[in-house]
Design an enzyme around this catalytic site. Structure first.
Site, mmCIF file in Angstrom:
data_model
loop_
_atom_site.group_PDB
_atom_site.id
_atom_site.type_symbol
_atom_site.label_atom_id
_atom_site.label_comp_id
_atom_site.label_asym_id
_atom_site.label_seq_id
_atom_site.Cartn_x
_atom_site.Cartn_y
_atom_site.Cartn_z
ATOM 1 N N SER A 175 71.073 7.168 -17.680
ATOM 2 C CA SER A 175 72.074 7.533 -16.692
ATOM 3 C C SER A 175 72.391 6.335 -15.799
ATOM 4 C CB SER A 175 71.556 8.680 -15.829
ATOM 5 O OG SER A 175 70.489 8.224 -15.023
ATOM 6 N N LYS A 176 73.331 6.527 -14.926
ATOM 7 C CA LYS A 176 73.798 5.439 -14.044
ATOM 8 C C LYS A 176 72.662 4.723 -13.308
ATOM 9 C CE LYS A 176 78.348 5.703 -14.489
ATOM 10 N NZ LYS A 176 78.203 5.886 -15.943
ATOM 11 N N ARG A 177 71.644 5.483 -12.941
ATOM 12 C CA ARG A 177 70.590 4.828 -12.167
ATOM 13 C C ARG A 177 69.780 3.827 -12.990
ATOM 14 N NH1 ARG A 177 65.801 7.308 -13.309
ATOM 15 N NH2 ARG A 177 66.044 9.253 -14.473
ATOM 16 N N GLY A 213 71.160 1.378 -14.339
ATOM 17 C CA GLY A 213 71.949 0.158 -14.362
ATOM 18 C C GLY A 213 73.078 0.291 -15.356
#
Length: 445
Positions: A207-209, A211
């Site tokens: 996911s986005k977290r 990176g």
RNA sequence: GCCCCCAUCGUCUAGUGGCCCAGGAUGCCAGGUUCUCAGCCUGGAGACAGGGGUUCAAAUCCCCUUGGGGGUACCA
């Protein structure tokens, strides 16, 4: 000889092309090319709220950048509404589907699931069984007239003659619903191959977290498309030997679903960097120079007065030393600006030392006498100086390196000075000397 | 909760009953090359999740446990 293999990649345009999606596309593409079949692209834009045209464009761009060319499409599900409606009504007529109104008063069409055991004969997982009685009667046509994923997917795959459905294994639990639909319509059943998912570096869902998760981001960070493709191919598939660097041609020659494993794989940026470095090293300097120029321009570096030969020299000097174009920019930024940043630790370690000012003054006068400012003359001059004042070369090189690059790490000092040019090199040296002299205790560097 | 999938070094993987006291790559550590770093070369540490079976023999087959992942929407 072309086979009748037809596969598809069917992303939904709700965001950029995800790393996992790219790998799914790649496997489909490799399978099609290996089998001399057809690879088609279908945009599943049946979620009116979340689908965007920008996302569609970004997906197409990423596919092209990766070199995954499609033979048919892109087809858009939003343009095939009449077809889904027709098929849904057919099911109603046959009593296999029914109208249903929910608590909010929205009227949709639901498919009537039959009880029984459903078997999936998966090419990667083998037989998977589900108890269909545990699956509810699911919506196939929404109140807005758009089909749901499971329905549109089956209608399209059948209509487009898809023979092998290769997709992420997060779709395994959708498969019994789709099989029920195939049976209800009497469509020919395709083969299923559920490939493992790609997880983030901590083993959780990407996911986005984590990176960078999109192909676009890797492109913008200066990765080579072939390196990314190579890396992605090895996530869940292996050619069966110890080979790590494998060309697209070889991948096509060797790609079989039998060699795709079932285990989900964690993305690993460190290894990707290494692989990209390998590809950089085997890319000709001429090509790298073009890529470098483009990347630097996009990064806001003014390249208008940069001579081609100079840039080529830079690329040659760093050829074995950089892993991505962003990395190259980080390493060479000091060549493009006068406002260089001095690394605190490097200054403390190499400049704020006894005798450094005197040493640098000697260096200054030595190199100011070098007429033809190239690495050969520079080396002759500085080597001679070390003999004359009796210091080791490294004692001279490090302070010099810090004063002209701001860092304790760089490419060879002679080559670096040659690239910088006499004027700038002397200017930076002078600046350093002046600052070191002015303030003995609180050096402002 | 229920259903489904998966399980070899930190990570990516080879391995499909004996060739494995488990091979490669990356990362890490050490040495070499060297003006620093990177690169390159050499060497090293590092894994079959646990427990039961089956078999003369199991990383490989079966079962259970544990762990991870996915699904359970008028999202895809």
């Amino acid at each position: 000889m072309s086979s009748n293999v037809r596969v598809r990649f069917a992303p939904s345009p709700t965001g950029y092309l995800h790393i996992g999606g790219a790998r799914t596309a790649l496997f489909n593409w490799l399978f099609a090319r290996y089998n001399k079949g057809v690879f088609l692209l279908r945009i599943e834009d049946t979620d009116q709220q979340r689908s965007t045209e920008e996302a569609t464009q970004a997906i197409l761009d990423s596919m092209k950048w990766l070199g995954l060319d499609w033979d048919e499409g892109p087809y858009f599900q939003s343009q095939r509404l009449a077809i889904y409606k027709q098929y849904a009504e057919k099911l109603i007529e046959q009593g296999k589907a029914f109208y249903d109104t929910d608590a909010e008063g929205r009227k949709a069409i639901r498919f009537k699931m039959q009880d029984g055991i459903t078997e999936i004969n998966d090419l990667i997982h083998g037989t998977i069984t589900f108890d269909a009685s545990l699956i509810e009667d699911f919506v196939i046509l929404k109140a807005d007239g758009f089909p749901t994923y499971n329905f549109a997917c089956v209608v399209d795959d059948a209509d487009m003659g898809i023979t092998h459905i290769i997709r992420g294994d997060d779709h395994i639990s959708n498969t019994p619903k789709q099989i029920a639909l195939y049976k209800a319509f009497g469509f020919k059943m395709p083969e299923f191959a559920h490939i493992p998912m790609i997880l983030g570096e901590d083993g959780s869902r990407l996911s986005k977290r984590h990176g960078a998760t999109s192909v676009t981001e890797y492109r913008d960070r200066g990765y080579l498309p072939h390196a990314l493709v190579n890396f992605l191919a090895l996530l869940g598939w292996s050619p069966g030997n110890d080979q790590e660097i494998i060309s697209i041609t070889e991948m096509i020659e060797k790609f079989t679903l039998k060699r795709v494993n079932k285990t989900s794989a964690q993305f690993n940026n460190i290894k990707l960097d290494w692989m990209n470095g390998q590809y950089i090293k085997s890319t000709p300097v001429e090509q790298l120079t073009i890529d470098t120029k483009r990347f630097f321009e996009k990064s806001g570096i003014d390249m208008t007065n940069i001579p081609q030969a100079w840039l080529t020299n830079l690329v040659m000097l760093y050829h074995e030393r950089f892993k991505t174009f962003q990395d190259l920019l980080d390493q060479t930024r000091f060549l493009f600006t006068d406002a260089i940043e001095y690394d605190r630790a490097a200054v403390d370690k190499f400049l704020k030392k006894e005798g450094v000012v005197e040493l640098l003054k000697e260096v200054y006068s030595a190199i100011s006498l070098v007429d033809n400012f190239d690495k050969k003359n520079m080396e002759d001059s500085l080597r001679a100086l070390t003999v004359k004042i009796d210091v080791s070369f490294s004692r001279l090189a490090q302070p010099l390196r810090v004063s002209i690059t701001g860092k304790s790490v760089s490419a060879g000092i002679f080559e670096t000075m040659e690239l910088l040019g006499k004027e700038k090199a002397l200017k930076r040296l002078g600046y350093t000397i002046q600052n070191l002299c002015e303030i003995s205790e609180t050096i402002k560097l």
